[in-house]
Design a protein around this motif. Structure first.
Motif, PDB file in Angstrom:
ATOM      1  N   TYR A 427      -3.240   4.502  -4.928  1.00  0.00           N
ATOM      2  CA  TYR A 427      -3.907   3.212  -5.112  1.00  0.00           C
ATOM      3  C   TYR A 427      -5.041   3.396  -6.108  1.00  0.00           C
ATOM      4  O   TYR A 427      -5.769   4.398  -6.074  1.00  0.00           O
ATOM      5  CB  TYR A 427      -4.468   2.697  -3.785  1.00  0.00           C
ATOM      6  N   THR A 512      -5.677  -3.432 -10.615  1.00  0.00           N
ATOM      7  CA  THR A 512      -5.285  -2.730  -9.391  1.00  0.00           C
ATOM      8  C   THR A 512      -3.862  -2.224  -9.553  1.00  0.00           C
ATOM      9  O   THR A 512      -3.028  -2.859 -10.209  1.00  0.00           O
ATOM     10  CB  THR A 512      -5.363  -3.635  -8.150  1.00  0.00           C
ATOM     11  N   PHE A 514      -0.777  -0.117  -7.204  1.00  0.00           N
ATOM     12  CA  PHE A 514      -0.311   0.509  -5.967  1.00  0.00           C
ATOM     13  C   PHE A 514       1.049   1.134  -6.235  1.00  0.00           C
ATOM     14  O   PHE A 514       1.903   0.540  -6.898  1.00  0.00           O
ATOM     15  CB  PHE A 514      -0.185  -0.506  -4.839  1.00  0.00           C
TER      16      PHE A 514
END
Length: 943
Positions: A427, A512, A514
């Motif tokens: 992450y 972001t 992931f």
């Protein structure tokens, strides 16, 4: 070609000599082949002076501790001794010992760019992530240039070649640099060194490690570097490209039980340096320059003299540029506007914690990190005396990355050790905050008007001492009939654009990422393994920008001259004045305007490998891997324009709506690669040899190019259908009767025909020979045919490639030499029986011809060359002390790292100002030079 063949022959000869020597040494003891997985203690226990045969080197490239010779991946591992001998203080020196790797830096050391197998990310745009990811102690660094800092005490560096689409924290499309620092020891020790060299170079480094208690150890390392610059700026009585930096790292290692280990690392780097100057490319550097650095006989005589020189040279000379600057060769005497500076400041700090916990059959690894990187950079970015373009030294040309990352891995074995499994997740939360203060200089207006007037039919009026650069304003206006008055008024407004431009442009991005991944080694038999890896990645990027600008003349000239764009006889003069008034979308029309956008993407990547050990010392493998590099946003307002317009236009007075409507022009797509590789690794105690043959096809290849006016970020793809030369011409947009009605006229391709745009294929060889205890030879060779495909288009939609990239189809990529050969030799014989020993070390990197510019203009080509580093010394018993004499670039080889179009410094442009012999204009070029020879002495001590 002759140089390329010579280099290839040299590399092959080196390999042959190594192999022959190994054969003659057949009677030497052979180390047993270790198991494919080893304890972490084996990693910790590696000695710096261990022989560099691959049977001794342990790496963690696949998320586990494994012996290098048993890893079916193309990887170079460089240990601490080699790093020390080569003088490697940052990742650039790895060029000398890893033939498939090339690291360069250009306009700012924040923008260092590593390439592997000829593939890397070009340019100074922080919106582009690196094709080669840099990890330091398992922690992702937001941009590869951050790795140009001092590294402190290093255990080893692993260079993974080819796409890394499963492990490695962050996805990478071309490769991975993993730097592992020395960890704390439970035995007390300390080390220190003092280095002095030419350019008044000082380097002080030291470290101490030891136990705090039974289960807790510490390590502290520090480095201070000071050096004068190797560019001489006489105008400001200073030097540029100096060194003034500090690095510190503190660590704690907590091992409460044999099954639990926790390593806490904090580091801090600070730099206060001037970087990076450039010189003009002269004919002595590159014959393709021709007469581009010669003035014309007389500008006022008109364009008939254009074949004998370049009118832009006359303009620069008449505004104060010394003509000698265009023939400096490699003297490193630079032209800088008085009062301008290249000062830059950087702070980089972070904290990370790595937990390794063996639950008995299952091991947990957790790496948690936070990084904060901040850089400001001033610059005289026209790279000449005439004040055309600059970034002020006020802290408002800056970039900051704040990055949190978390990686978790679980690995173990199952089915009676037939399966070595690994699952994990990654992450990242990254915040970018940037500012830009790029402004036109105090002489820009006069430079721009003289550039226009000097280049064509009105050259007889050329007069740089007068307003508008014309001897008679009445005569100038009269040349355009009834339109003369508004055209003259616009020319005078252009003449007045001095010290105007960005007041501060702000760029923000929240990203972001992931990923979930698995990597599994299936032991089908005792000698045959199948490795299967899969990764799913999901990305989100939210972009926003707010502009500040005080250049009102751009909008005024657009309003006054846009009606004339529909008149063929007036098109050229109207477009020329508007274009130079609004270069790079520098317009007060954008003042206070904010734009925003968001992109989401996801990708499946992974790998499949089959490996076989027919004998204990030989590994043969074949693999497929898919890699990925995220798309993003171009942090440059110059890209905010509809593709059919030659200048800024933001919607007839509603700049907010107009700019927001064009925000999609800032996006670029994700880069993907499909790669195939076959290879073998042979390793005994005294000898190792590895070879890999590879093919990598890149789609949506991300390319950043400066065309002399603006930065272009383009996705490059190929078309299976013929474009009829449409990707090699300049006929991308209609020019008559109305610019605003233009449409793509050539170079486009149907979406169904679009495929990969770049292919890298070739062979890599690496060999190490240790015939006797104190003598080691290494050799490496990379042949990489890294080319753009024929029939190129931009983006997967099949849109036409930007005309500035017309030289690309079918050509070798920039900075991608077809042949590279490296070699090193180290000899450390004992001196009598006193415990003293000597050190003799030399390494070399020989590279074939390549082009240094991403647009591949021939004026940016670089002939092949060889670099040699050397070190000799005497060392005390157990190496408790050492005195070493060293030299980098021993033979003072001159070469350019990157050449580029000198900003705005292009000759005759269009229409009434057109030079008929050079319809594309007469560009001059600058280059960032590599470092000259450096030498010095180092004193070392340890206990």
């Amino acid at each position: 070609m002759r140089k390329t063949l010579l280099l290839a022959a040299t590399g092959i000869a080196a390999m042959a000599l190594s192999t022959a020597a190994a054969a003659q040494d057949a009677a030497a003891p052979t180390a047993p082949s270790p198991a494919s997985a080893v304890d972490q203690a084996a990693v910790d226990g590696q000695d710096d002076t261990a022989d560099a045969a691959s049977s001794d080197i342990v790496v963690t490239a696949q998320g586990r501790s494994q012996v290098l010779a048993d890893v079916p991946v193309a990887i170079s591992a460089v240990n601490a001794e080699t790093l020390q001998n080569s003088g490697a203080n940052d990742i650039r020196q790895l060029n000398q010992v890893a033939p498939s790797l090339l690291v360069t830096s250009t306009g700012s050391e924040a923008n260092g760019s590593p390439r592997i197998r000829g593939i890397g990310t070009v340019g100074d745009n922080p919106g582009l992530e690196s094709s080669v990811v840099v990890l330091i102690d398992g922690v992702y660094r937001s941009r590869a240039g951050i790795g140009l800092n001092e590294l402190g005490e290093i255990d080893r560096v692993e260079v993974l070649r080819g796409p890394q689409g499963t492990l490695g924290g962050r996805n990478s499309s071309a490769g991975l640099l993993s730097i592992i620092s020395k960890k704390p020891s439970f035995t007390f020790g300390a080390n220190g060194e003092v280095t002095y060299g030419n350019y008044d170079f000082w380097r002080l480094a030291g470290g101490v490690t030891g136990p705090i208690g039974e289960n807790l150890a510490f390590r502290v390392d520090g480095v201070y570097v000071k050096r004068d610059g190797f560019y001489d700026d006489a105008a400001n009585d200073t030097t540029i490209n100096d060194r003034d930096r500090f690095f510190g790292r503190a660590q704690l290692l907590f091992e409460p039980t044999d099954a639990i280990s926790f390593r806490l690392i904090g580091d801090y780097t600070k730099r206060d340096e001037s970087c990076c100057a450039a010189t003009y490319v002269s004919r002595t550097m590159n014959e393709a320059i021709g007469n581009l650095t010669n003035p014309v006989g007389s500008v006022n005589a008109g364009v008939a003299n254009g074949a004998n020189g370049n009118n832009i040279i006359n303009v620069l000379r008449d505004l104060g540029q010394n003509l000698g600057a265009f023939n400096q060769n490699y003297s490193r005497n630079v032209s800088v506007t008085p009062g301008r500076t290249y000062g830059g400041k950087m702070e980089d700090w972070g904290v990370s914690g790595q937990l390794d916990w063996d639950f008995g059959g299952v091991k947990l690894t957790s790496i948690t990190a936070y990084r904060d990187y901040y850089n400001t950079q001033a610059g005289d970015v026209d790279y000449g005396t005439v004040d055309i373009l600059y970034n002020a030294d006020d802290g408002n040309n800056r970039r900051q990355f704040r990055t949190f990352t978390q990686e978790l891995r679980l690995n173990g074995t199952a089915f009676d050790d037939k399966l070595d499994w690994l699952v994990g997740g990654f992450y990242m939360d990254e915040k970018f905050r940037g500012k830009s203060n790029l402004r036109f200089g105090s002489q820009y207006g006069r430079f721009a008007t003289c550039r226009l007037v000097s280049g064509g039919g009105l050259a007889a009026l050329y007069s740089p001492a007068n307003a508008g650069c014309v001897a008679s304003q009445a005569a100038f206006a009269g040349a355009f009939g009834a339109a003369g008055a508004p055209i003259l008024a616009s020319l005078l407004r252009l003449d007045g654009i001095n010290d105007r431009g960005s007041t501060v442009d702000r760029y923000n991005q929240n990203a972001t990422s992931f990923a979930a991944f698995t990597h599994n080694i299936i032991h089908v038999t005792d000698t045959f393994d199948v490795t299967l890896g899969l990764r799913y990645t999901k990305e989100n990027k939210k972009f926003s920008s707010t502009f500040g600008n005080d250049n009102v003349a751009c909008g005024q000239n657009q309003a006054a001259l846009t009606p004339f764009l529909a008149t063929p006889a007036l098109q050229a003069v109207a477009a020329g004045i508007i274009g130079l008034s609004c270069q790079g979308n520098s317009t007060a029309e954008l003042n206070g305007v904010s734009i925003s956008d968001e992109r989401d993407e996801d990708q499946f990547t992974g790998t499949a490998i089959a490996s076989w050990k027919p004998i204990d010392d030989l590994l043969v493998y074949g693999s497929y891997s898919r890699g990925y590099k995220a798309g993003g946003f171009n942090f440059d307002r110059s890209a905010l324009k509809a593709p059919t317009l030659p200048f800024a236009n933001f919607g007839g007075g509603n700049a907010q709506a107009g700019a927001q409507a064009l925000v999609g022009q800032l996006q670029f797509d994700a880069e993907t690669v499909n790669a195939f590789e076959v290879g073998f690794k042979y390793a005994t105690g005294p000898f190792s040899l590895s070879a890999a043959a590879f093919r990598q096809d890149f789609s949506n290849f991300q390319l950043n190019t400066f065309d002399g006016t603006v930065f272009i970020v383009e996705n490059v793809n190929g078309c299976s259908s013929s474009l009829g030369g449409g990707d090699r011409d300049q006929n991308k947009f209609a020019t008559a009767p109305n610019f605003n009605a233009g449409a793509v006229t050539s170079g486009a391709c149907p979406r169904d025909d679009v495929g990969y745009g770049v292919r890298s294929q070739g062979v890599e060889l690496e060999a190490t020979l240790v015939p006797i205890r104190d003598f080691r030879v290494t050799a490496g060779m990379t042949y990489a045919d890294t080319k753009f495909r024929d029939q190129l288009v931009g983006r997967a939609s099949g849109a036409a490639l930007n005309q500035a990239l017309r030289k690309l189809p079918g050509q070798q990529l920039s900075l991608a030499a077809p042949i590279t050969v490296t070699g090193s030799m180290v000899f450390t014989p004992d001196i009598g029986s006193s415990g003293l020993s000597a050190l003799f070390y030399v390494d070399t990197r020989m590279t074939g011809d390549y082009n240094t510019g991403s647009d591949l203009f021939p004026q940016k080509s670089q002939d092949g060359f060889a670099l040699v580093n050397a070190r000799i010394g005497i060392r005390g018993p157990s190496q408790r002390w050492a005195v070493e004499l060293w030299a980098q670039n021993v033979f003072n080889q001159d070469y350019a790292q990157v050449a580029f179009n000198s900003p705005f410094q292009e000759g005759a442009v269009s229409g009434a100002f057109q030079d008929p012999q050079y319809p594309g204009g007469r560009q001059i070029f600058s280059n960032f030079l590599a470092e000259p020879r450096t030498y010095g002495v180092t004193l070392r001590g340890r206990f």
